[in-house]
Design a protein around this motif. Structure first.
Motif, PDB file in Angstrom:
ATOM      1  N   LYS A 198      32.842  20.534 -19.382  1.00  0.00           N
ATOM      2  CA  LYS A 198      33.425  21.541 -20.286  1.00  0.00           C
ATOM      3  C   LYS A 198      32.364  22.005 -21.294  1.00  0.00           C
ATOM      4  O   LYS A 198      32.251  23.200 -21.599  1.00  0.00           O
ATOM      5  N   GLU A 238      31.717  27.484 -13.836  1.00  0.00           N
ATOM      6  CA  GLU A 238      32.809  28.204 -13.174  1.00  0.00           C
ATOM      7  C   GLU A 238      32.415  28.567 -11.743  1.00  0.00           C
ATOM      8  O   GLU A 238      33.249  28.500 -10.833  1.00  0.00           O
ATOM      9  N   HIS A 277      29.960  24.386 -19.697  1.00  0.00           N
ATOM     10  CA  HIS A 277      30.597  25.698 -19.560  1.00  0.00           C
ATOM     11  C   HIS A 277      30.578  26.442 -20.895  1.00  0.00           C
ATOM     12  O   HIS A 277      30.189  27.613 -20.967  1.00  0.00           O
ATOM     13  N   GLU A 278      30.945  25.747 -21.968  1.00  0.00           N
ATOM     14  CA  GLU A 278      30.971  26.378 -23.290  1.00  0.00           C
ATOM     15  C   GLU A 278      29.573  26.827 -23.700  1.00  0.00           C
ATOM     16  O   GLU A 278      29.384  27.921 -24.227  1.00  0.00           O
ATOM     17  N   PRO A 305      31.348  18.133 -25.800  1.00  0.00           N
ATOM     18  CA  PRO A 305      31.482  19.436 -26.458  1.00  0.00           C
ATOM     19  C   PRO A 305      30.928  19.442 -27.890  1.00  0.00           C
ATOM     20  O   PRO A 305      30.467  20.476 -28.371  1.00  0.00           O
TER      21      PRO A 305
END
Lengths: 145, 358
Positions: A39, B121, A42-43, A119
């Motif tokens: 995550k 993604e 991705h961020e 994150p």
């Protein structure tokens, strides 16, 4: 592990396509065993892609390379390792201040490494990359700053 | 995504120079502004049900569908040409597992090029592309679960790399370059199809047994039933594993049957018989089921005994095999690993029997 393999058999990174295959395996490992880190990656990429002029490509030694025009501002490996090429002074400053580590394979180079584990690491990682982005932005368009 | 920086005056903490809201490196003193003073975590999409989100979801699934249609066309072409190429008639060529998935990724990336997806993604959306491809392979090509399991890492990797390559290529916006991709891919496919393919390899494993060669030899041609359950995860997943070996007759020319679970039987003919020294046999017939055995053929097996002179014997088991599925560098890792586990299961049993004096 990336550093260990790269240091043990440095010639492997010169085999065309092999680093990308290896980095894909790292990303798959991250997806399976470190979802929070996935995550974060991705961020991180979403942030960098929101900066004007930034494009991406496959890095020659594996991972996603972030580019501003023809310059690389850094690249992100599938295990969360962010590598950034700084100027000598900036690299020294970042490493001395503890904001970044010497490069994981070439510790004497002007590159730095930063490990994104969660994150919470994303803002600092993006700041480090933003430094380089602004550095090259200032070079290419001196009146920006 | 909104502005990632907080608005308002932004001064260098070292020299006080006013900076632009986005500057974090002072152009005068080169000092770095501490991140927490001006950094705010960005607001990321929450994937609400908005028209844009619906369009995005639609494009993602369009990419999955288009990628698999492209794969079906390429595999269909490959099979059609296989009939015309003796070299590729009974094999799966490398292109089927590298080029085709790469093209699948490229096609997916073409559909996703305006969505500003991250690499993560691209990786996650490569999963449904690969999954649909695997299910289609299972349904239309009769491949079993273990075959699909073995091929899945290769498929996913090349779909993902193809999609990343596509993201970069389509961002360049060169129509000439993009248009040249299709003939380039087809050219690679044709070259691979009409190139000769042959791959043979062997695997050897060694076990030291605390028994003299004569005692070990007694358990080689005829291996009594192996009672233990297999440890190897592929055997537990359903791949047949050795349970027993029987023989009719002794000496060169005698037949031997290596019986695997699920009643899979390898018929063998003994070609070298040297008691206490060496047993070699050619595999004359191997089962066609499960389907994984259609992608490789075991040619020969051998047990070699070496008297260590201290009451122990070194037993070396070797298997020779051919692969009909490429890239051999990848599939040989699996074939070698499976052969090794077969050896170890049989040889460990022989060791147990020999050392217990049976």
């Amino acid at each position: 592990m990336l550093a260990r393999i790269a240091r043990t058999v440095p010639a492997l990174r010169l085999v065309p396509g092999l680093p990308s295959l290896f980095d894909t395996a790292l990303l798959a490992h991250t997806a399976l065993f470190h979802p929070a880190r996935l995550k974060a990656l991705h961020e991180m990429e979403q942030i960098v892609l929101s900066w004007p002029g930034v494009t991406t490509k496959l890095h020659r030694f594996g991972g996603t390379e972030f580019r501003l025009g023809n310059r690389e501002i850094g690249h992100l490996h599938g295990n969360g390792l962010l590598d950034i090429p700084y100027s000598k002074a900036l690299r020294h400053q970042m490493v001395q201040s503890g904001h970044a580590q010497p490069h994981h394979i070439f510790p004497r180079s002007n590159w730095i490494s930063f490990f994104i584990k969660a994150p919470a690491d994303v803002p600092n990682a993006a700041t480090l990359l933003r430094l380089n982005y602004e550095r090259w932005l200032a070079v290419d368009t001196p009146n920006m700053l | 995504m909104g502005n990632i920086y907080s608005p308002g005056p932004h001064l260098c903490p070292q020299c006080g120079l006013p900076l632009s809201p986005t500057a974090i490196l002072c152009p005068r003193c080169q000092s770095v502004v501490v991140a927490s003073q001006h950094w705010e975590a960005p607001l990321l999409d929450k994937r609400g049900i908005t028209p844009a989100a619906k369009r995005r979801t639609g494009m993602i699934w369009l990419g999955v569908l288009a990628a698999n249609i492209a794969a079906a066309l390429m595999v269909g072409l490959s099979l059609w040409f296989s009939d015309k190429s003796p070299a590729a008639a009974t094999i799966f060529i490398s292109s089927d597992f590298t080029l085709v998935p790469g093209v699948m990724g490229l096609v997916g990336a073409f559909c996703w090029k305006d969505l500003r997806l991250s690499s993560v993604e691209y990786f996650l959306y490569s999963l449904p592309i690969a999954a649909v491809g695997l299910v289609a392979g299972g349904i239309f090509m009769g491949e079993g679960a273990i075959c699909l399991l073995i091929v899945s890492p290769l498929l996913l990797t090349f779909v993902f790399l193809g999609s990343l390559l596509g993201r970069w290529l389509f961002a360049l916006g060169s129509k000439t370059l993009n248009m040249s991709l299709a003939p380039l891919a087809l050219s690679f496919l044709m070259v691979d199809l009409f190139s000769p393919h042959h791959f043979a390899s062997s695997v050897s494993d060694t076990v030291v047994i605390k028994a003299p060669p004569a005692q070990v030899w007694a358990h080689l041609a005829v291996v009594p039933p192996i009672p233990s359950k297999p440890d190897f995860w592929l055997f537990r997943a359903g791949l047949p594993y050795p349970v027993q070996a029987t023989a009719r007759g002794v000496g060169v020319g005698a037949t031997r049957r290596c019986i695997f679970s699920k009643n899979s039987i390898f018929e063998e003919r003994i070609t070298h018989w040297e008691p206490g020294r060496q047993l070699t046999f050619d595999v004359t017939h191997q089962p066609s089921d499960p389907e994984i055995l259609g992608h490789a053929r075991v040619l020969r097996g051998q047990f070699d005994l070496k008297d260590n002179g201290d009451g122990t014997t070194t037993l070396t088991g070797t298997s020779w095999y051919e692969l009909y599925v490429y890239p051999a560098a990848y599939y040989d890792l699996w074939a070698g690993s499976i052969a090794r586990q077969v050896h170890l299961r049989v040889m460990t049993h022989i060791k147990t029997l020999s050392e217990s004096g049976h």
